[in-house]
Design a protein around this motif. Structure first.
Motif, mmCIF file in Angstrom:
data_model
loop_
_atom_site.group_PDB
_atom_site.id
_atom_site.type_symbol
_atom_site.label_atom_id
_atom_site.label_comp_id
_atom_site.label_asym_id
_atom_site.label_seq_id
_atom_site.Cartn_x
_atom_site.Cartn_y
_atom_site.Cartn_z
ATOM 1 N N GLU A 74 51.733 50.568 25.517
ATOM 2 C CA GLU A 74 50.878 51.319 26.358
ATOM 3 C C GLU A 74 49.272 51.177 25.533
ATOM 4 O O GLU A 74 48.408 51.315 26.212
ATOM 5 N N ARG A 75 49.367 51.332 24.246
ATOM 6 C CA ARG A 75 48.062 51.257 23.584
ATOM 7 C C ARG A 75 47.566 49.965 23.855
ATOM 8 O O ARG A 75 46.226 49.802 24.079
ATOM 9 N N VAL A 76 48.100 48.754 23.880
ATOM 10 C CA VAL A 76 47.681 47.673 24.078
ATOM 11 C C VAL A 76 47.247 47.391 25.664
ATOM 12 O O VAL A 76 46.376 46.852 25.986
ATOM 13 N N ASN A 77 48.160 47.957 26.441
ATOM 14 C CA ASN A 77 47.832 48.115 27.878
ATOM 15 C C ASN A 77 46.182 48.807 28.102
ATOM 16 O O ASN A 77 45.438 48.126 28.828
ATOM 17 N N ALA A 78 46.159 49.982 27.576
ATOM 18 C CA ALA A 78 44.831 50.377 27.725
ATOM 19 C C ALA A 78 43.826 49.480 27.171
ATOM 20 O O ALA A 78 42.606 49.655 27.514
ATOM 21 N N ALA A 79 44.033 49.054 25.788
ATOM 22 C CA ALA A 79 43.026 48.023 25.279
ATOM 23 C C ALA A 79 42.518 46.947 26.068
ATOM 24 O O ALA A 79 41.264 46.529 26.426
ATOM 25 N N VAL A 80 43.714 46.362 26.826
ATOM 26 C CA VAL A 80 43.160 45.019 27.684
ATOM 27 C C VAL A 80 42.392 45.515 28.913
ATOM 28 O O VAL A 80 41.685 44.635 29.733
ATOM 29 N N ARG A 81 42.613 46.774 29.219
ATOM 30 C CA ARG A 81 41.889 47.308 30.433
ATOM 31 C C ARG A 81 40.557 48.007 30.126
ATOM 32 O O ARG A 81 39.906 48.484 31.188
ATOM 33 N N ASP A 82 40.354 48.297 28.960
ATOM 34 C CA ASP A 82 39.071 48.921 28.598
ATOM 35 C C ASP A 82 38.029 47.814 28.235
ATOM 36 O O ASP A 82 38.087 47.241 27.256
ATOM 37 N N ASP A 83 36.823 47.963 28.930
ATOM 38 C CA ASP A 83 35.870 46.934 28.425
ATOM 39 C C ASP A 83 35.525 47.125 27.182
ATOM 40 O O ASP A 83 34.819 46.074 26.650
#
Length: 419
Positions: free
Chosen positions: A76-85
């Motif tokens: 989920e930390r990776v998921n947040a990162a790939v969605r955050d510009d």
């Protein structure tokens, strides 16, 4: 072995660049779930080509998210990162600190997630592709995530979560200690976990999923100490159920790419896993969604190098992978297939013996002991029933870990050899 030569030549296609994946994309376009395997957890070519195939599935076939054999909170930390510009997914990946760290904390996964980040930055927020974890191991981290969320958003439910958390506290985050305690005294925390799960089920999706992880892990660790297939099956059922929750979360037209080891992706009914009572997420997906909606892709290699540990929890090493044993699938393909090859099996009609005969097929987990290579690392397999397609690399090399920190391994060793 010689009798397979003409069959291999007739169905093998050279694999030189991602453009050669076109025939596989044609099959994947109509599926809802594509599961892409790996014969080891530490081979560069498996990660690289799995990523190349996934990029095309996302860009050309509209796949909605990637779900991997990894822990929910870490992913989920990776998921947040790939969605955050403004984020760099590498910062999230380098934080993976539970052994075996190299499975996802590696440069190959950085390359893919940075590609995904760049693509997402060009899309509307509700049209961005996610990255999620399917696995069951993060009991204590998921408990902490639950408590953190509830304290901020729903403090009335904190007591139920604390009750479950305190039940596990005496075991000091050691699942072996918890598992053995449940065999010797009535110490199971199952009832308290079920109470917590019921309380949070209809709230935030991430909260609910962390609670499902805690419930799955609690049962998994109890089953581990008893032996037999139950623990394996709890884990694969948890991954199957998590995948289904994600597909429902993303919506009725969503599509998923799954990354996991061949021993999870392949259909157990085409191996001796079924004789031991084991199931796999590939089998469960076919049963849940139907064969036409699921595409299972396996990987294999003849020789090379790999990242693995010599024992459970021991430091990662680059190890040599010897030539495959005589009579194995890998020896057959080494003799007759292109050095890098793609096999897409016919969906119907007559099939060559290569796809219908039982052949030993190599599987290397996070633990690799070369002295056991000839007898412990092969799964009897009917290739055309275990997978729908297969990517072959005669010679492979180790992937590139982000760090080499030695970390404590509280997890009990899984069978076979941590896959």
């Amino acid at each position: 072995m010689i009798r397979y030569g003409d069959e291999v030549a007739s169905i093998a296609r050279p694999l030189r660049d991602p453009g050669d994946l076109e025939i596989l994309l044609d099959r994947a376009a109509a599926a809802r779930v594509v599961m892409i395997g790996e014969a080891t957890h530490g081979t560069h070519e498996f990660y690289e080509w799995r990523a190349e195939l996934t990029k095309r599935l996302i860009a050309e076939c509209g796949y909605s998210f990637v779900a991997v054999e990894g822990d929910w909170p870490d992913c989920e930390r990776v998921n947040a990162a790939v969605r955050d510009d403004r984020a760099d997914p590498r910062d999230a990946l380098v934080r993976y600190d539970r052994w075996p760290t190299w499975m996802w904390a590696n440069e190959e996964t950085v390359d893919f997630t940075r590609w995904l980040h760049a693509r997402n930055a060009r899309r509307a927020p509700d049209d961005r592709v996610g990255f999620h974890g399917l696995d069951v191991y993060s009991l204590w981290e998921s408990m902490r995530e639950i408590l953190t969320w509830l304290r901020e958003h729903d403090p009335d439910l904190v007591p139920a979560a604390l009750d479950a958390y305190r039940c596990f506290e005496p075991y000091h985050e050691d699942p072996n200690a918890y598992g053995w305690a449940t065999q010797l005294v009535p110490a199971a925390c199952e009832d308290r976990v079920v109470t917590m799960l019921s309380a949070v089920r209809d709230r935030d999706f991430g909260l609910w999923q962390n609670a499902e992880v805690v419930a799955g892990a609690e049962g998994y660790y109890r089953a581990m100490v008893r032996g037999g297939p139950e623990a394996w099956n709890i884990r694969d059922r948890h991954m199957d159920q998590t995948l289904d929750r994600l597909l429902r979360r993303y919506g009725p037209t969503s599509k998923a790419v799954v990354w996991a080891h061949n021993t999870h992706v392949g259909d157990a009914r085409a191996t001796d896993q079924s004789q031991y009572g084991e199931i796999t997420i590939g089998q469960l997906a076919r049963e849940r969604y139907g064969d036409a909606q699921v595409l299972l892709v396996g990987f294999g290699t003849y020789r090379g190098t790999v990242v693995a540990g010599p024992g459970w929890g021991q430091s990662m090493e680059v190890m040599g992978v010897p030539e495959a044993r005589p009579g194995s699938l890998e020896e057959v393909l080494h003799a007759a297939a292109p050095p890098c090859g793609l096999f897409v099996f016919p969906a119907e009609g007559p099939r060559p013996d290569l796809l219908t005969t039982v052949l030993p097929h190599r599987a290397i987990g996070v633990v690799y002991r070369a002295e056991r290579e000839r007898w412990a690392n092969y799964v009897p397999t009917v290739l055309g029933e275990r997978y729908d397609a297969f990517l072959w690399f005669a010679e492979t090399r180790a992937l590139r870990p982000l760090h080499t920190l030695r970390v404590d391994a509280h997890e009990p060793e899984t069978y076979p050899s941590g896959v």
